[in-house]
Design a protein around this motif. Structure first.
Motif, PDB file in Angstrom:
ATOM      1  N   SER A  74       0.953  -1.069   0.103  1.00 41.43           N
ATOM      2  CA  SER A  74       0.041  -0.137  -0.155  1.00 41.43           C
ATOM      3  C   SER A  74       0.767   1.257   0.017  1.00 41.43           C
ATOM      4  CB  SER A  74      -0.839   0.152   1.309  1.00 41.43           C
ATOM      5  OG  SER A  74      -1.759  -1.096   1.159  1.00 41.43           O
ATOM      6  N   GLY A  75       0.751   2.156  -1.012  1.00 42.65           N
ATOM      7  CA  GLY A  75       1.364   3.621  -0.858  1.00 42.65           C
ATOM      8  C   GLY A  75       2.695   3.420  -1.762  1.00 42.65           C
ATOM      9  N   GLN A  76       3.217   2.243  -2.139  1.00 51.27           N
ATOM     10  CA  GLN A  76       4.347   2.170  -2.774  1.00 51.27           C
ATOM     11  C   GLN A  76       3.990   2.423  -4.531  1.00 51.27           C
ATOM     12  OE1 GLN A  76       6.199  -1.722  -2.489  1.00 51.27           O
ATOM     13  NE2 GLN A  76       6.126  -1.602  -0.065  1.00 51.27           N
ATOM     14  N   THR A  77       5.023   3.212  -4.916  1.00 53.51           N
ATOM     15  CA  THR A  77       4.919   3.276  -6.472  1.00 53.51           C
ATOM     16  C   THR A  77       5.807   2.458  -7.261  1.00 53.51           C
ATOM     17  OG1 THR A  77       6.829   5.099  -5.996  1.00 53.51           O
ATOM     18  CG2 THR A  77       4.614   6.090  -5.879  1.00 53.51           C
ATOM     19  N   PRO A  78       5.140   2.180  -8.363  1.00 52.63           N
ATOM     20  CA  PRO A  78       5.883   1.236  -9.126  1.00 52.63           C
ATOM     21  C   PRO A  78       7.274   1.502  -9.569  1.00 52.63           C
ATOM     22  CG  PRO A  78       4.198   2.208 -10.378  1.00 52.63           C
ATOM     23  CD  PRO A  78       3.925   2.412  -8.918  1.00 52.63           C
ATOM     24  N   PRO A  79       8.466   1.130  -9.773  1.00 49.59           N
ATOM     25  CA  PRO A  79       9.484   1.498  -9.978  1.00 49.59           C
ATOM     26  C   PRO A  79       9.542   1.803 -11.514  1.00 49.59           C
ATOM     27  CG  PRO A  79       9.473  -1.043 -10.071  1.00 49.59           C
ATOM     28  CD  PRO A  79       8.380  -0.702  -9.386  1.00 49.59           C
ATOM     29  N   THR A  80      10.263   3.108 -11.888  1.00 48.66           N
ATOM     30  CA  THR A  80      10.145   3.580 -13.135  1.00 48.66           C
ATOM     31  C   THR A  80      11.490   3.330 -13.901  1.00 48.66           C
ATOM     32  OG1 THR A  80      10.887   5.672 -12.187  1.00 48.66           O
ATOM     33  CG2 THR A  80       8.640   5.500 -12.371  1.00 48.66           C
ATOM     34  N   LYS A  81      11.583   3.177 -14.988  1.00 53.41           N
ATOM     35  CA  LYS A  81      12.637   3.038 -15.943  1.00 53.41           C
ATOM     36  C   LYS A  81      13.674   4.277 -15.721  1.00 53.41           C
ATOM     37  CE  LYS A  81      10.935  -0.505 -18.846  1.00 53.41           C
ATOM     38  NZ  LYS A  81      10.368  -1.071 -20.295  1.00 53.41           N
ATOM     39  N   PRO A  82      14.908   4.296 -15.740  1.00 45.29           N
ATOM     40  CA  PRO A  82      15.700   5.374 -15.807  1.00 45.29           C
ATOM     41  C   PRO A  82      15.482   6.023 -17.197  1.00 45.29           C
ATOM     42  CG  PRO A  82      17.255   3.179 -15.846  1.00 45.29           C
ATOM     43  CD  PRO A  82      15.634   2.953 -15.407  1.00 45.29           C
ATOM     44  N   SER A  83      15.614   7.287 -17.214  1.00 47.56           N
ATOM     45  CA  SER A  83      15.563   8.013 -18.222  1.00 47.56           C
ATOM     46  C   SER A  83      16.974   7.907 -19.013  1.00 47.56           C
ATOM     47  CB  SER A  83      15.446   9.445 -18.087  1.00 47.56           C
ATOM     48  OG  SER A  83      13.958   9.776 -17.408  1.00 47.56           O
ATOM     49  N   PRO A  84      16.776   7.870 -20.532  1.00 48.52           N
ATOM     50  CA  PRO A  84      17.939   7.491 -21.250  1.00 48.52           C
ATOM     51  C   PRO A  84      18.793   8.970 -21.251  1.00 48.52           C
ATOM     52  CG  PRO A  84      16.059   7.857 -22.650  1.00 48.52           C
ATOM     53  CD  PRO A  84      15.706   7.715 -21.282  1.00 48.52           C
ATOM     54  N   PRO A  85      20.001   8.883 -21.112  1.00 54.92           N
ATOM     55  CA  PRO A  85      20.691  10.161 -21.163  1.00 54.92           C
ATOM     56  C   PRO A  85      20.407  11.049 -22.518  1.00 54.92           C
ATOM     57  CG  PRO A  85      22.266   8.214 -21.869  1.00 54.92           C
ATOM     58  CD  PRO A  85      20.973   7.672 -21.464  1.00 54.92           C
ATOM     59  N   VAL A  86      20.615  12.075 -22.229  1.00 61.39           N
ATOM     60  CA  VAL A  86      20.292  13.180 -23.035  1.00 61.39           C
ATOM     61  C   VAL A  86      21.603  13.584 -24.041  1.00 61.39           C
ATOM     62  CG1 VAL A  86      19.290  15.527 -23.733  1.00 61.39           C
ATOM     63  CG2 VAL A  86      18.241  14.204 -21.950  1.00 61.39           C
ATOM     64  N   THR A  87      21.454  13.402 -25.111  1.00 62.61           N
ATOM     65  CA  THR A  87      22.679  13.534 -26.018  1.00 62.61           C
ATOM     66  C   THR A  87      22.411  14.918 -26.715  1.00 62.61           C
ATOM     67  OG1 THR A  87      22.971  11.345 -26.785  1.00 62.61           O
ATOM     68  CG2 THR A  87      24.001  13.074 -28.203  1.00 62.61           C
ATOM     69  N   PRO A  88      23.570  15.774 -26.230  1.00 64.76           N
ATOM     70  CA  PRO A  88      23.331  17.424 -26.785  1.00 64.76           C
ATOM     71  C   PRO A  88      23.307  17.416 -28.342  1.00 64.76           C
ATOM     72  CG  PRO A  88      25.603  16.959 -25.871  1.00 64.76           C
ATOM     73  CD  PRO A  88      24.813  15.721 -25.511  1.00 64.76           C
ATOM     74  N   LYS A  89      22.664  18.268 -28.919  1.00 65.72           N
ATOM     75  CA  LYS A  89      22.557  18.423 -30.174  1.00 65.72           C
ATOM     76  C   LYS A  89      23.789  19.322 -30.627  1.00 65.72           C
ATOM     77  CE  LYS A  89      17.378  18.649 -30.636  1.00 65.72           C
ATOM     78  NZ  LYS A  89      16.368  19.312 -31.101  1.00 65.72           N
ATOM     79  N   PRO A  90      24.293  18.831 -31.914  1.00 63.29           N
ATOM     80  CA  PRO A  90      25.562  19.765 -32.287  1.00 63.29           C
ATOM     81  C   PRO A  90      25.188  21.179 -32.553  1.00 63.29           C
ATOM     82  CG  PRO A  90      24.685  18.182 -33.976  1.00 63.29           C
ATOM     83  CD  PRO A  90      24.023  18.047 -32.717  1.00 63.29           C
ATOM     84  N   VAL A  91      26.163  21.922 -32.323  1.00 65.37           N
ATOM     85  CA  VAL A  91      25.986  23.221 -32.423  1.00 65.37           C
ATOM     86  C   VAL A  91      26.267  23.812 -34.041  1.00 65.37           C
ATOM     87  CG1 VAL A  91      26.622  25.667 -31.875  1.00 65.37           C
ATOM     88  CG2 VAL A  91      26.442  23.855 -30.087  1.00 65.37           C
ATOM     89  N   PHE A  92      25.423  24.286 -34.768  1.00 65.30           N
ATOM     90  CA  PHE A  92      25.673  24.708 -36.169  1.00 65.30           C
ATOM     91  C   PHE A  92      26.577  26.115 -36.396  1.00 65.30           C
ATOM     92  CE2 PHE A  92      24.589  26.920 -39.911  1.00 65.30           C
ATOM     93  CZ  PHE A  92      24.412  25.996 -40.879  1.00 65.30           C
ATOM     94  N   ARG A  93      27.403  25.834 -36.963  1.00 61.60           N
ATOM     95  CA  ARG A  93      28.307  26.780 -37.344  1.00 61.60           C
ATOM     96  C   ARG A  93      28.320  27.153 -38.817  1.00 61.60           C
ATOM     97  NH1 ARG A  93      30.822  24.510 -33.061  1.00 61.60           N
ATOM     98  NH2 ARG A  93      30.957  25.952 -31.452  1.00 61.60           N
ATOM     99  N   PHE A  94      28.123  28.692 -39.173  1.00 51.86           N
ATOM    100  CA  PHE A  94      27.831  28.980 -40.412  1.00 51.86           C
ATOM    101  C   PHE A  94      29.369  29.247 -41.082  1.00 51.86           C
ATOM    102  CE2 PHE A  94      26.945  31.808 -44.166  1.00 51.86           C
ATOM    103  CZ  PHE A  94      26.248  30.987 -45.046  1.00 51.86           C
ATOM    104  N   GLY A  95      29.784  28.885 -42.238  1.00 53.09           N
ATOM    105  CA  GLY A  95      30.945  29.284 -42.817  1.00 53.09           C
ATOM    106  C   GLY A  95      30.984  28.913 -44.345  1.00 53.09           C
ATOM    107  N   PHE A  96      32.145  29.082 -45.032  1.00 60.30           N
ATOM    108  CA  PHE A  96      32.387  28.709 -46.467  1.00 60.30           C
ATOM    109  C   PHE A  96      32.202  27.101 -46.840  1.00 60.30           C
ATOM    110  CE2 PHE A  96      34.887  32.717 -45.883  1.00 60.30           C
ATOM    111  CZ  PHE A  96      34.653  33.280 -46.873  1.00 60.30           C
ATOM    112  N   ASP A  97      32.033  26.315 -45.815  1.00 59.48           N
ATOM    113  CA  ASP A  97      31.832  24.847 -45.923  1.00 59.48           C
ATOM    114  C   ASP A  97      30.459  24.701 -46.202  1.00 59.48           C
ATOM    115  OD1 ASP A  97      31.684  25.603 -43.370  1.00 59.48           O
ATOM    116  OD2 ASP A  97      31.530  23.420 -42.741  1.00 59.48           O
TER     117      ASP A  97
END
Length: 247
Positions: A74-97
């Motif tokens: 009674s009152g116990q919450t079911p275990p939750t799956k750990p959230s997957p690690p968040v991979t940071p999005k690459p930063v866009f850099r504008f140049g001649f390429d």
């Protein structure tokens, strides 16, 4: 008399039966349900039972136990799956390429198509195309294209600037190094450069000495000129004396 005895025996027998059935009904799971800590069947492992008072029991086999028990969850919450690690999005850099030119040749009437990678919006301006800014259209996800036609009379240098809104710009020029001997009919990337060599002050002198060091240099220069003038005067006087002696 015999009838009275039979009736009394029947009453006693009924009372005995009811007395034996009472405890059995009280302990029956079907009436009050299981209790926390009681044994449960292995076939019921994982099964949950909610009692009338709201207690929630679960048949579980804990580590080290051989027989499963009813556990109060009674009152116990079911275990939750750990959230997957968040991979940071690459930063866009504008140049001649991020800019592709179909042709770098600059000549009257020729065409150039720009293909630009930019996540926002693109603007292309130039002093050499018949239209400025060029009409830019979206060709795909973060991809933009524009085509320009060169004028019949081209400025020198001819330049084009590509702007990726919010991410910067790049510039192309027929004289990227500001040196007329380089480029001329080809659009090349241009980047700011630090000037080197002597500094042209614009007043006829190529070098202006620092304070405190200019006077000696100027004195040496005037001294050299004065020495040359005096030498010329002495030479003329000597020649005049030699001529008068011969005469």
């Amino acid at each position: 008399m015999r009838a009275t005895q039979l009736a009394a025996a029947a009453v006693a027998t009924g009372a005995l039966v009811l007395g034996m059935a009472g405890p059995a009904l009280a302990d029956s799971p079907t009436q009050s349900g299981p209790k926390a800590g009681q044994f449960c069947k292995k076939a019921d492992i994982g099964k949950k039972v909610k009692l009338a008072d709201g207690t929630l029991l679960k048949c579980a086999l804990k580590a080290g136990q051989k027989v499963p028990h009813w556990v109060d969850i009674s009152g116990q919450t079911p275990p939750t799956k750990p959230s997957p690690p968040v991979t940071p999005k690459p930063v866009f850099r504008f140049g001649f390429d991020k800019v592709q030119l179909s042709s770098r040749v600059v000549a009257p009437g020729r065409h150039t198509t720009f293909t630009v990678t930019c996540p926002s919006a693109v603007t292309i301006t130039s002093n050499g195309y018949t239209r400025s800014p060029l009409p830019v259209r979206k060709a795909g996800k973060a991809t933009w294209t524009a085509t320009g036609t060169f004028k019949s009379s081209l400025p020198d240098p001819t330049v084009a600037t590509v702007v990726c809104k919010g991410f910067g710009s790049v510039k192309y020029s027929t004289h990227p190094s500001k040196n007329p001997s380089k480029g001329g009919n080809s659009m090349q990337p241009t980047t700011p450069k630090i000037p080197n060599g002597r500094i042209d002050t614009g007043d006829g002198s190529m070098y202006r000495p620092a304070a405190g060091s200019g006077a000696p240099l100027m004195a040496i220069g005037w001294g050299a000129l004065a020495a040359a003038g005096l030498g010329a005067v002495a030479l003329r006087r000597r020649t005049a004396r030699e001529r008068s002696t011969v005469a």
